[in-house]
Design an enzyme around this catalytic site. Sequence first.
Site, PDB file in Angstrom:
ATOM      1  N   LYS A   1       0.856  -1.203   0.000  1.00 57.23           N
ATOM      2  CA  LYS A   1       0.000   0.000   0.000  1.00 57.23           C
ATOM      3  C   LYS A   1       0.893   1.254   0.000  1.00 57.23           C
ATOM      4  CE  LYS A   1      -3.563  -2.745   2.138  1.00 57.23           C
ATOM      5  NZ  LYS A   1      -4.795  -2.814   2.893  1.00 57.23           N
TER       6      LYS A   1
ATOM      7  N   GLU B   1      -9.740  -0.713  -1.807  1.00 53.02           N
ATOM      8  CA  GLU B   1      -9.419   0.676  -1.451  1.00 53.02           C
ATOM      9  C   GLU B   1      -9.470   1.572  -2.684  1.00 53.02           C
ATOM     10  OE1 GLU B   1      -5.771  -0.157   0.626  1.00 53.02           O
ATOM     11  OE2 GLU B   1      -6.913  -1.075   2.260  1.00 53.02           O
TER      12      GLU B   1
ATOM     13  N   GLU C   1     -11.033 -10.758  -1.065  1.00 48.63           N
ATOM     14  CA  GLU C   1     -10.742  -9.920   0.096  1.00 48.63           C
ATOM     15  C   GLU C   1     -12.028  -9.292   0.617  1.00 48.63           C
ATOM     16  OE1 GLU C   1      -6.319  -8.593   0.036  1.00 48.63           O
ATOM     17  OE2 GLU C   1      -7.520  -7.077  -0.945  1.00 48.63           O
TER      18      GLU C   1
ATOM     19  N   GLY D   1      -7.357  -4.986   6.984  1.00 44.29           N
ATOM     20  CA  GLY D   1      -6.751  -4.051   7.932  1.00 44.29           C
ATOM     21  C   GLY D   1      -7.455  -3.984   9.273  1.00 44.29           C
TER      22      GLY D   1
HETATM   23  P1  PGA Z   1      -4.342  -6.488   5.372  1.00 44.30           P
HETATM   24  O1  PGA Z   1      -4.591  -5.967   3.876  1.00 44.30           O
HETATM   25  O2  PGA Z   1      -3.543  -7.775   5.261  1.00 44.30           O
HETATM   26  O3  PGA Z   1      -3.577  -5.403   6.043  1.00 44.30           O
HETATM   27  O4  PGA Z   1      -5.679  -6.726   5.977  1.00 44.30           O
HETATM   28  C1  PGA Z   1      -4.836  -6.843   2.818  1.00 44.30           C
HETATM   29  C2  PGA Z   1      -5.063  -6.069   1.551  1.00 44.30           C
HETATM   30  O5  PGA Z   1      -5.665  -4.997   1.586  1.00 44.30           O
HETATM   31  O6  PGA Z   1      -4.635  -6.515   0.462  1.00 44.30           O
END
Ligand code: PGA
Length: 259
Positions: free
Chosen positions: A16, A102, A172, A178
Amino acid sequence: MDEQGTRRPIIAGNWKMHLGHVDEALAFVRRIRYQLNRIEGVDRVLCPPFTVLAALAEVLRPTHIGLGAQTMHWEDQGAYTGEISPSMLAGLCQYVILGHSERRTSNNETDATVNRKVHAALAHGLIPIICVGEDLVQIEAGQTDTFVGGQVQAALACLAAEQAERCVIAYEPLWAIGTGKAATPAGANRVIGLTIRGAIAGMFGEATAQAVRMLYGGSVNVENIAAFMAMPEVDGALVGGASLRPDFVELVRRAVMAW
Ligand code: PGA
Protein backbone atom coordinates in the site's frame (compact mmCIF):
# COMPACT_ATOMS: atom_id res chain seq x y z
CA MET A 1 -8.69 -35.30 -5.71
CA ASP A 2 -5.75 -33.00 -5.24
CA GLU A 3 -7.16 -29.91 -6.91
CA GLN A 4 -4.28 -27.76 -5.77
CA GLY A 5 -1.75 -30.07 -7.39
CA THR A 6 -1.46 -28.19 -10.65
CA ARG A 7 -1.71 -24.71 -9.18
CA ARG A 8 1.44 -23.09 -7.85
CA PRO A 9 0.85 -21.17 -4.62
CA ILE A 10 1.49 -17.46 -4.46
CA ILE A 11 1.98 -15.09 -1.56
CA ALA A 12 1.90 -11.41 -2.51
CA GLY A 13 2.71 -8.53 -0.19
CA ASN A 14 0.66 -5.39 -0.81
CA TRP A 15 2.70 -2.59 0.74
CA LYS A 16 0.00 0.00 0.00
CA MET A 17 1.31 3.54 0.69
CA HIS A 18 4.19 2.35 2.88
CA LEU A 19 7.95 1.96 2.38
CA GLY A 20 7.79 4.28 -0.61
CA HIS A 21 11.14 5.99 -0.02
CA VAL A 22 13.94 4.30 -1.91
CA ASP A 23 16.24 4.10 1.11
CA GLU A 24 13.71 2.44 3.41
CA ALA A 25 12.41 0.09 0.71
CA LEU A 26 15.93 -1.03 -0.19
CA ALA A 27 16.86 -1.49 3.47
CA PHE A 28 13.78 -3.66 4.07
CA VAL A 29 14.24 -5.75 0.94
CA ARG A 30 17.94 -6.29 1.61
CA ARG A 31 16.95 -7.58 5.01
CA ILE A 32 14.49 -10.19 3.75
CA ARG A 33 15.78 -10.88 0.24
CA TYR A 34 18.15 -13.76 0.89
CA GLN A 35 15.79 -15.77 3.08
CA LEU A 36 12.73 -15.05 0.95
CA ASN A 37 14.54 -16.08 -2.20
CA ARG A 38 15.50 -19.43 -0.68
CA ILE A 39 11.91 -20.53 -0.06
CA GLU A 40 10.96 -22.80 -2.92
CA GLY A 41 7.63 -24.04 -4.21
CA VAL A 42 5.83 -20.70 -4.01
CA ASP A 43 5.67 -17.51 -6.04
CA ARG A 44 6.58 -14.70 -3.64
CA VAL A 45 5.74 -11.23 -4.83
CA LEU A 46 6.28 -7.74 -3.42
CA CYS A 47 3.94 -4.94 -4.51
CA PRO A 48 5.51 -1.66 -3.38
CA PRO A 49 4.56 1.92 -4.30
CA PHE A 50 5.47 3.07 -7.82
CA THR A 51 8.27 5.28 -6.47
CA VAL A 52 10.44 2.31 -5.55
CA LEU A 53 9.57 -0.19 -8.29
CA ALA A 54 12.63 0.61 -10.40
CA ALA A 55 15.04 0.44 -7.47
CA LEU A 56 13.60 -2.86 -6.28
CA ALA A 57 13.56 -4.30 -9.81
CA GLU A 58 17.31 -3.80 -9.80
CA VAL A 59 18.06 -5.51 -6.48
CA LEU A 60 15.61 -8.34 -7.10
CA ARG A 61 16.83 -9.10 -10.60
CA PRO A 62 19.21 -11.89 -9.47
CA THR A 63 16.46 -13.48 -7.33
CA HIS A 64 13.24 -15.39 -7.94
CA ILE A 65 11.22 -12.83 -5.99
CA GLY A 66 8.53 -11.22 -8.13
CA LEU A 67 7.49 -7.60 -8.23
CA GLY A 68 4.07 -6.09 -8.75
CA ALA A 69 2.41 -2.69 -8.99
CA GLN A 70 -0.68 -1.77 -7.00
CA THR A 71 -2.73 -0.36 -9.88
CA MET A 72 -2.34 1.02 -13.40
CA HIS A 73 -4.27 2.71 -16.20
CA TRP A 74 -5.46 0.72 -19.20
CA GLU A 75 -4.11 3.02 -21.91
CA ASP A 76 -0.49 2.86 -23.04
CA GLN A 77 -0.04 6.62 -23.04
CA GLY A 78 -2.03 9.81 -23.22
CA ALA A 79 -3.33 12.81 -21.33
CA TYR A 80 -3.94 11.00 -18.04
CA THR A 81 -2.23 13.11 -15.42
CA GLY A 82 -0.81 11.06 -12.60
CA GLU A 83 -1.47 7.69 -14.20
CA ILE A 84 0.96 4.86 -14.91
CA SER A 85 0.47 2.72 -18.00
CA PRO A 86 0.83 -1.02 -18.52
CA SER A 87 3.70 -0.51 -20.95
CA MET A 88 5.57 1.52 -18.31
CA LEU A 89 5.17 -1.34 -15.87
CA ALA A 90 5.95 -4.15 -18.27
CA GLY A 91 9.72 -3.71 -18.04
CA LEU A 92 9.71 -3.24 -14.28
CA CYS A 93 7.46 -5.89 -12.80
CA GLN A 94 5.53 -9.06 -13.56
CA TYR A 95 2.29 -8.52 -11.63
CA VAL A 96 -0.25 -5.78 -11.07
CA ILE A 97 -2.97 -5.62 -8.41
CA LEU A 98 -6.26 -4.51 -10.00
CA GLY A 99 -9.54 -3.53 -8.40
CA HIS A 100 -8.33 -3.43 -4.81
CA SER A 101 -11.28 -2.42 -2.64
CA GLU A 102 -9.42 0.68 -1.45
CA ARG A 103 -9.22 1.82 -5.06
CA ARG A 104 -12.79 0.82 -5.82
CA THR A 105 -13.92 2.85 -2.81
CA SER A 106 -11.62 5.89 -3.02
CA ASN A 107 -10.46 6.07 -6.64
CA ASN A 108 -13.54 5.34 -8.71
CA GLU A 109 -12.33 1.97 -9.87
CA THR A 110 -15.37 0.11 -11.24
CA ASP A 111 -16.05 -3.35 -12.60
CA ALA A 112 -15.85 -1.83 -16.08
CA THR A 113 -12.45 -0.18 -15.57
CA VAL A 114 -11.09 -3.27 -13.83
CA ASN A 115 -12.05 -5.26 -16.93
CA ARG A 116 -10.26 -2.82 -19.23
CA LYS A 117 -7.19 -3.00 -17.00
CA VAL A 118 -7.24 -6.80 -16.95
CA HIS A 119 -7.22 -6.86 -20.76
CA ALA A 120 -4.42 -4.29 -20.88
CA ALA A 121 -2.31 -6.10 -18.28
CA LEU A 122 -2.55 -9.41 -20.13
CA ALA A 123 -1.74 -7.73 -23.44
CA HIS A 124 1.51 -6.52 -21.87
CA GLY A 125 2.42 -9.83 -20.28
CA LEU A 126 1.56 -8.68 -16.77
CA ILE A 127 -0.24 -11.05 -14.41
CA PRO A 128 -3.29 -9.31 -12.95
CA ILE A 129 -4.10 -9.96 -9.30
CA ILE A 130 -7.79 -9.09 -9.38
CA CYS A 131 -9.37 -8.21 -6.04
CA VAL A 132 -13.00 -8.95 -5.28
CA GLY A 133 -14.95 -8.99 -2.04
CA GLU A 134 -18.17 -7.99 -0.34
CA ASP A 135 -18.78 -5.46 2.42
CA LEU A 136 -20.58 -5.96 5.72
CA VAL A 137 -23.95 -4.78 4.46
CA GLN A 138 -23.81 -7.23 1.59
CA ILE A 139 -22.78 -10.15 3.74
CA GLU A 140 -25.57 -9.43 6.21
CA ALA A 141 -28.07 -9.25 3.35
CA GLY A 142 -26.86 -12.64 2.11
CA GLN A 143 -25.55 -11.10 -1.12
CA THR A 144 -21.98 -12.38 -0.99
CA ASP A 145 -22.41 -14.91 -3.77
CA THR A 146 -24.25 -12.68 -6.23
CA PHE A 147 -22.02 -9.68 -5.56
CA VAL A 148 -18.65 -11.44 -5.63
CA GLY A 149 -19.70 -13.68 -8.50
CA GLY A 150 -20.74 -10.57 -10.42
CA GLN A 151 -17.41 -8.87 -9.76
CA VAL A 152 -15.57 -11.91 -11.11
CA GLN A 153 -17.74 -12.12 -14.23
CA ALA A 154 -17.25 -8.41 -14.92
CA ALA A 155 -13.49 -8.50 -14.38
CA LEU A 156 -13.01 -11.45 -16.74
CA ALA A 157 -15.53 -10.40 -19.39
CA CYS A 158 -14.48 -10.95 -23.01
CA LEU A 159 -11.30 -12.85 -22.17
CA ALA A 160 -10.33 -16.11 -23.83
CA ALA A 161 -10.03 -19.09 -21.50
CA GLU A 162 -6.24 -19.16 -21.75
CA GLN A 163 -6.14 -15.47 -20.76
CA ALA A 164 -8.40 -16.10 -17.78
CA GLU A 165 -6.07 -18.88 -16.66
CA ARG A 166 -3.22 -16.38 -16.36
CA CYS A 167 -5.20 -14.23 -13.93
CA VAL A 168 -4.96 -14.47 -10.15
CA ILE A 169 -8.09 -13.70 -8.14
CA ALA A 170 -7.83 -12.39 -4.58
CA TYR A 171 -10.93 -12.75 -2.42
CA GLU A 172 -10.74 -9.92 0.10
CA PRO A 173 -13.90 -9.32 2.13
CA LEU A 174 -13.87 -5.61 2.93
CA TRP A 175 -14.62 -6.12 6.60
CA ALA A 176 -11.46 -8.21 6.97
CA ILE A 177 -9.00 -5.75 5.41
CA GLY A 178 -6.75 -4.05 7.93
CA THR A 179 -9.11 -4.88 10.79
CA GLY A 180 -7.31 -7.79 12.43
CA LYS A 181 -10.51 -9.79 11.88
CA ALA A 182 -9.77 -12.30 9.16
CA ALA A 183 -12.47 -14.39 7.56
CA THR A 184 -12.62 -17.97 8.76
CA PRO A 185 -10.53 -20.28 6.57
CA ALA A 186 -13.63 -22.40 5.91
CA GLY A 187 -15.63 -19.30 4.95
CA ALA A 188 -12.92 -18.11 2.55
CA ASN A 189 -12.66 -21.61 1.11
CA ARG A 190 -16.39 -21.69 0.48
CA VAL A 191 -16.55 -18.35 -1.34
CA ILE A 192 -13.45 -19.12 -3.37
CA GLY A 193 -14.48 -22.66 -4.24
CA LEU A 194 -18.19 -22.23 -4.84
CA THR A 195 -18.70 -18.60 -5.78
CA ILE A 196 -15.51 -17.64 -7.56
CA ARG A 197 -14.54 -20.93 -9.16
CA GLY A 198 -18.23 -21.43 -9.89
CA ALA A 199 -18.44 -18.10 -11.73
CA ILE A 200 -15.34 -18.93 -13.75
CA ALA A 201 -16.60 -22.43 -14.55
CA GLY A 202 -19.81 -20.86 -15.83
CA MET A 203 -17.86 -18.56 -18.14
CA PHE A 204 -14.98 -20.71 -19.33
CA GLY A 205 -15.60 -24.28 -18.16
CA GLU A 206 -14.41 -26.37 -15.28
CA ALA A 207 -10.83 -26.86 -16.48
CA THR A 208 -10.22 -23.11 -16.52
CA ALA A 209 -11.87 -22.70 -13.13
CA GLN A 210 -9.50 -25.31 -11.72
CA ALA A 211 -6.46 -23.65 -13.28
CA VAL A 212 -6.94 -20.12 -11.93
CA ARG A 213 -5.02 -19.34 -8.77
CA MET A 214 -7.07 -17.83 -5.98
CA LEU A 215 -5.84 -16.01 -2.92
CA TYR A 216 -7.44 -15.00 0.31
CA GLY A 217 -6.68 -11.50 1.64
CA GLY A 218 -7.70 -9.61 4.77
CA SER A 219 -5.77 -9.62 8.05
CA VAL A 220 -3.56 -12.53 7.05
CA ASN A 221 -0.62 -12.86 9.41
CA VAL A 222 2.10 -15.24 10.45
CA GLU A 223 -0.24 -16.94 12.92
CA ASN A 224 -3.21 -17.61 10.64
CA ILE A 225 -1.57 -18.21 7.25
CA ALA A 226 -1.24 -21.98 7.73
CA ALA A 227 -4.96 -22.43 8.34
CA PHE A 228 -5.80 -20.63 5.09
CA MET A 229 -3.22 -22.54 3.08
CA ALA A 230 -4.56 -25.84 4.39
CA MET A 231 -7.87 -25.13 2.64
CA PRO A 232 -8.16 -26.97 -0.69
CA GLU A 233 -9.43 -23.97 -2.67
CA VAL A 234 -7.02 -21.35 -1.30
CA ASP A 235 -3.84 -21.07 -3.35
CA GLY A 236 -2.17 -18.29 -1.42
CA ALA A 237 -2.66 -14.91 0.17
CA LEU A 238 -2.59 -11.20 -0.54
CA VAL A 239 -1.00 -9.79 2.57
CA GLY A 240 -1.15 -6.13 3.59
CA GLY A 241 0.15 -5.05 6.98
CA ALA A 242 1.98 -8.28 7.71
CA SER A 243 4.05 -7.91 4.53
CA LEU A 244 5.77 -4.82 5.96
CA ARG A 245 7.51 -6.74 8.72
CA PRO A 246 10.58 -8.96 8.47
CA ASP A 247 8.52 -11.93 9.64
CA PHE A 248 6.85 -11.86 6.21
CA VAL A 249 9.58 -14.38 5.41
CA GLU A 250 8.30 -16.66 8.16
CA LEU A 251 4.74 -16.16 6.89
CA VAL A 252 5.78 -17.35 3.41
CA ARG A 253 7.66 -20.29 4.93
CA ARG A 254 4.61 -21.37 6.92
CA ALA A 255 2.46 -20.97 3.83
CA VAL A 256 4.56 -23.46 1.91
CA MET A 257 4.70 -25.90 4.81
CA ALA A 258 0.91 -25.88 5.15
CA TRP A 259 0.30 -26.23 1.41
P1 PGA B 1 -4.34 -6.49 5.37
O1 PGA B 1 -4.59 -5.97 3.88
O2 PGA B 1 -3.54 -7.77 5.26
O3 PGA B 1 -3.58 -5.40 6.04
O4 PGA B 1 -5.68 -6.73 5.98
C1 PGA B 1 -4.84 -6.84 2.82
C2 PGA B 1 -5.06 -6.07 1.55
O5 PGA B 1 -5.66 -5.00 1.59
O6 PGA B 1 -4.63 -6.52 0.46
